[in-house]
Design an enzyme around this catalytic site. Sequence first.
Site, PDB file in Angstrom:
ATOM      1  NE  ARG A  35      -3.809   2.158   2.293  1.00 35.88           N
ATOM      2  CZ  ARG A  35      -4.253   2.827   3.325  1.00 35.88           C
ATOM      3  NH1 ARG A  35      -3.860   2.516   4.546  1.00 35.88           N
ATOM      4  NH2 ARG A  35      -5.116   3.796   3.167  1.00 35.88           N
ATOM      5  CG  HIS A  40       3.024   7.401   0.123  1.00 32.80           C
ATOM      6  ND1 HIS A  40       2.402   8.636   0.149  1.00 32.80           N
ATOM      7  CD2 HIS A  40       2.377   6.632   1.028  1.00 32.80           C
ATOM      8  CE1 HIS A  40       1.433   8.613   1.040  1.00 32.80           C
ATOM      9  NE2 HIS A  40       1.385   7.404   1.580  1.00 32.80           N
ATOM     10  CG  HIS A 144       1.869   5.678   8.217  1.00 30.91           C
ATOM     11  ND1 HIS A 144       0.625   5.887   7.659  1.00 30.91           N
ATOM     12  CD2 HIS A 144       2.112   6.737   9.024  1.00 30.91           C
ATOM     13  CE1 HIS A 144       0.137   7.030   8.127  1.00 30.91           C
ATOM     14  NE2 HIS A 144       1.020   7.562   8.949  1.00 30.91           N
ATOM     15  CG  PHE A 145       4.365   9.845   3.586  1.00 32.56           C
ATOM     16  CD1 PHE A 145       5.565   9.780   2.902  1.00 32.56           C
ATOM     17  CD2 PHE A 145       3.867  11.088   3.937  1.00 32.56           C
ATOM     18  CE1 PHE A 145       6.255  10.936   2.573  1.00 32.56           C
ATOM     19  CE2 PHE A 145       4.543  12.246   3.614  1.00 32.56           C
ATOM     20  CZ  PHE A 145       5.743  12.173   2.931  1.00 32.56           C
TER      21      PHE A 145
END
Length: 147
Positions: A35, A40, A144-145
Amino acid sequence: MALQRTHSLLLLLLLTLLGLGLVQPSYGQDGMYQRFLRQHVHPEETGGSDRYCNLMMQRRKMTLYHCKRFNTFIHEDIWNIRSICSTTNIQCKNGKMNCHEGVVKVTDCRDTGSSRAPNCRYRAMASTRRVVIACEGNPQVPVHFDG
């Protein structure tokens, strides 16, 4: 007997090659990693224009049901991004201590607020800046960003 030995050797060779390869993250982390990549990572340096954001946000399925308000695309090789996970741990926005920071080329895409899904419209801003990403697993991968 020789055939069985050949099969055993081939199986041993296969297992050895798998063992020498990259260790994959667990299934849960793998889903989060995939994801992260989808949302991203875009190694090509083609970002920076509103058209780019409009196209990429749609291609990466972030405009299906609502317009995602803000998203950042990182224009670096995945190995450069993964290397950020080996920097010193810092605190994430959620309080966890699994975030890391690094400087990368990015395109920030901000929703203009003047459109509706799935035809969302974005303003682009290209820069080289500090980013914070959360990493998990062994080996650690970005999941995760964080900013």
